[in-house]
Write a protein that holds these residues in place. Sequence first.
Motif, PDB file in Angstrom:
ATOM      1  N   TYR A  49       0.811  -1.211   0.000  1.00  0.00           N
ATOM      2  CA  TYR A  49       0.000   0.000   0.000  1.00  0.00           C
ATOM      3  C   TYR A  49       0.847   1.266   0.000  1.00  0.00           C
ATOM      4  O   TYR A  49       1.778   1.412   0.778  1.00  0.00           O
ATOM      5  N   GLN A  50       0.497   2.188  -0.913  1.00  0.00           N
ATOM      6  CA  GLN A  50       1.128   3.503  -0.945  1.00  0.00           C
ATOM      7  C   GLN A  50       0.083   4.548  -0.615  1.00  0.00           C
ATOM      8  O   GLN A  50      -0.947   4.597  -1.269  1.00  0.00           O
ATOM      9  N   PRO A  51       0.343   5.407   0.382  1.00  0.00           N
ATOM     10  CA  PRO A  51      -0.613   6.490   0.654  1.00  0.00           C
ATOM     11  C   PRO A  51      -0.782   7.323  -0.616  1.00  0.00           C
ATOM     12  O   PRO A  51       0.204   7.625  -1.287  1.00  0.00           O
ATOM     13  N   TRP A  52      -2.029   7.652  -0.954  1.00  0.00           N
ATOM     14  CA  TRP A  52      -2.264   8.318  -2.240  1.00  0.00           C
ATOM     15  C   TRP A  52      -2.477   9.806  -2.088  1.00  0.00           C
ATOM     16  O   TRP A  52      -2.770  10.515  -3.037  1.00  0.00           O
ATOM     17  N   PHE A  53      -2.353  10.301  -0.900  1.00  0.00           N
ATOM     18  CA  PHE A  53      -2.556  11.726  -0.685  1.00  0.00           C
ATOM     19  C   PHE A  53      -1.749  12.105   0.540  1.00  0.00           C
ATOM     20  O   PHE A  53      -1.727  11.369   1.522  1.00  0.00           O
ATOM     21  N   SER A  54      -1.041  13.233   0.462  1.00  0.00           N
ATOM     22  CA  SER A  54      -0.330  13.635   1.678  1.00  0.00           C
ATOM     23  C   SER A  54      -0.926  14.923   2.210  1.00  0.00           C
ATOM     24  O   SER A  54      -1.571  15.658   1.463  1.00  0.00           O
ATOM     25  N   PRO A  55      -0.712  15.197   3.480  1.00  0.00           N
ATOM     26  CA  PRO A  55      -1.327  16.381   4.080  1.00  0.00           C
ATOM     27  C   PRO A  55      -1.031  17.634   3.270  1.00  0.00           C
ATOM     28  O   PRO A  55       0.085  17.808   2.779  1.00  0.00           O
ATOM     29  N   VAL A  56      -2.047  18.499   3.101  1.00  0.00           N
ATOM     30  CA  VAL A  56      -1.857  19.724   2.324  1.00  0.00           C
ATOM     31  C   VAL A  56      -0.804  20.608   2.964  1.00  0.00           C
ATOM     32  O   VAL A  56      -0.044  21.296   2.309  1.00  0.00           O
ATOM     33  N   TRP A  57      -0.764  20.597   4.282  1.00  0.00           N
ATOM     34  CA  TRP A  57       0.231  21.385   4.988  1.00  0.00           C
ATOM     35  C   TRP A  57       0.585  20.664   6.258  1.00  0.00           C
ATOM     36  O   TRP A  57      -0.285  20.127   6.941  1.00  0.00           O
ATOM     37  N   GLU A  58       1.856  20.609   6.557  1.00  0.00           N
ATOM     38  CA  GLU A  58       2.276  19.965   7.792  1.00  0.00           C
ATOM     39  C   GLU A  58       3.090  20.940   8.613  1.00  0.00           C
ATOM     40  O   GLU A  58       3.904  21.687   8.049  1.00  0.00           O
ATOM     41  N   PRO A  59       2.893  20.941   9.929  1.00  0.00           N
ATOM     42  CA  PRO A  59       3.749  21.809  10.742  1.00  0.00           C
ATOM     43  C   PRO A  59       5.203  21.427  10.475  1.00  0.00           C
ATOM     44  O   PRO A  59       5.519  20.255  10.381  1.00  0.00           O
ATOM     45  N   PRO A  60       6.074  22.438  10.319  1.00  0.00           N
ATOM     46  CA  PRO A  60       7.465  22.156   9.952  1.00  0.00           C
ATOM     47  C   PRO A  60       8.189  21.297  10.982  1.00  0.00           C
ATOM     48  O   PRO A  60       9.145  20.607  10.649  1.00  0.00           O
ATOM     49  N   GLY A  61       7.768  21.336  12.231  1.00  0.00           N
ATOM     50  CA  GLY A  61       8.478  20.532  13.221  1.00  0.00           C
ATOM     51  C   GLY A  61       7.693  20.413  14.504  1.00  0.00           C
ATOM     52  O   GLY A  61       6.584  20.944  14.624  1.00  0.00           O
ATOM     53  N   GLY A  62       8.284  19.728  15.452  1.00  0.00           N
ATOM     54  CA  GLY A  62       7.604  19.474  16.719  1.00  0.00           C
ATOM     55  C   GLY A  62       7.228  20.748  17.470  1.00  0.00           C
ATOM     56  O   GLY A  62       6.176  20.831  18.086  1.00  0.00           O
ATOM     57  N   GLU A  63       8.100  21.757  17.380  1.00  0.00           N
ATOM     58  CA  GLU A  63       7.830  22.987  18.141  1.00  0.00           C
ATOM     59  C   GLU A  63       6.580  23.689  17.626  1.00  0.00           C
ATOM     60  O   GLU A  63       5.727  24.117  18.388  1.00  0.00           O
ATOM     61  N   THR A  64       6.492  23.807  16.286  1.00  0.00           N
ATOM     62  CA  THR A  64       5.328  24.478  15.707  1.00  0.00           C
ATOM     63  C   THR A  64       4.061  23.680  15.975  1.00  0.00           C
ATOM     64  O   THR A  64       3.005  24.236  16.234  1.00  0.00           O
ATOM     65  N   GLU A  65       4.226  22.360  15.930  1.00  0.00           N
ATOM     66  CA  GLU A  65       3.066  21.520  16.180  1.00  0.00           C
ATOM     67  C   GLU A  65       2.563  21.708  17.609  1.00  0.00           C
ATOM     68  O   GLU A  65       1.363  21.856  17.845  1.00  0.00           O
ATOM     69  N   SER A  66       3.499  21.762  18.562  1.00  0.00           N
ATOM     70  CA  SER A  66       3.023  21.926  19.943  1.00  0.00           C
ATOM     71  C   SER A  66       2.461  23.329  20.145  1.00  0.00           C
ATOM     72  O   SER A  66       1.552  23.527  20.950  1.00  0.00           O
ATOM     73  N   LEU A  67       2.979  24.302  19.376  1.00  0.00           N
ATOM     74  CA  LEU A  67       2.387  25.641  19.429  1.00  0.00           C
ATOM     75  C   LEU A  67       0.914  25.586  19.034  1.00  0.00           C
ATOM     76  O   LEU A  67       0.043  26.132  19.706  1.00  0.00           O
TER      77      LEU A  67
END
Lengths: 91, 250
Positions: free
Chosen positions: A47-65
């Motif tokens: 299986y290959q994912p057929w769609f990736s997130p339109v935007w991803e937080p650049p890293g852990g810090e931004t994600e926790s923000l």
Amino acid sequence: MKKQTVFFLVFVVIALAIVPLFMNPGSEFGGADGEAEGIISEVAPDYQPWFSPVWEPPGGETESLLFALQAALGAGVIGYYFGVKRGQKPA
Amino acid sequence: MKRKNLFNALWLLLALVLLNIGVAYAKPEQMHIMEGFLPVGWAIFWFAVSIPFWVIGFNRIRRTMTEKPESRLLLGMTGAFAFVLSALKIPSVTGSSSHPTGTGLGAILFGPFEMVILGTIVLLFQAILLAHGGLTTLGANSFSMAIAGPFVAYGVWKLLKGRTSDNVAIFIAAALANLITYVVTSLQLALAYPDAVSGVMGSFVKFGTIFAVTQIPLAISEGILTVLVVNALKNLNAPELKSLGFAGAK
């Protein structure tokens, strides 16, 4: 509900979050995306994912923000609601 | 606190700790299905299932807001509750983290269809800004968290109301809403990825046992938090709860 009961229930909630920390000393408590992928690739190796997130937080810090922001906004609204209702209640 | 209460409390805590140790060796898992990880056919299928609920839910919310404008603030607070709880990734016994859903509260106060919309908004936020869950899997994720969860909470609440204390009924309703979300997610994954040998059921057991174990302590937390919020509401705003048909309000 009695005050003691409320305190006790809050204590249980906190304990439920803290106790696991001592039970799994080596763990990082990750969100486990990788493991979910692991199971899928085990069952369906091609299986290959057929769609990736339109935007991803650049890293852990931004994600926790963003997660902190989400919690803060929600908590703010809840606090506002109870503040308003408390103010409206006849003394 | 009376001595007897304290004693009961200690027993409960001990039981919880034992439960935790018992399940400490299971593997962790994440709640929402990740972006792109559902084959196209299943992604479309779950959208098709969810869309009617979104349409009805949207109309219900609009009707509630025009007929009972005074309940807008409460509706906002209910959404905020789901918003906060979804952001809290709490360490669980299996050594990974997962989060409560907060969907039981709105389902009990307003009804399941209203909560469908609030829950979907939370999922949309997390899919777009946090890459948590996904847009292609939004149909499936909203079916598990924003549809199955609220409907189970509502059903359990209606069933238990009057037969036991309100607090117990609310606790069970909210905790089960949380658990069922994971059960449905496991089922969705199992349907999309049946095990080569044991088929859909084998896959379901594989995904399901893992999910359920991580989730039990969080379901308990969610049940307790929902009980606390409803009690705070009863203290401060009983008339409004009554106007929503919340029978537990005095």
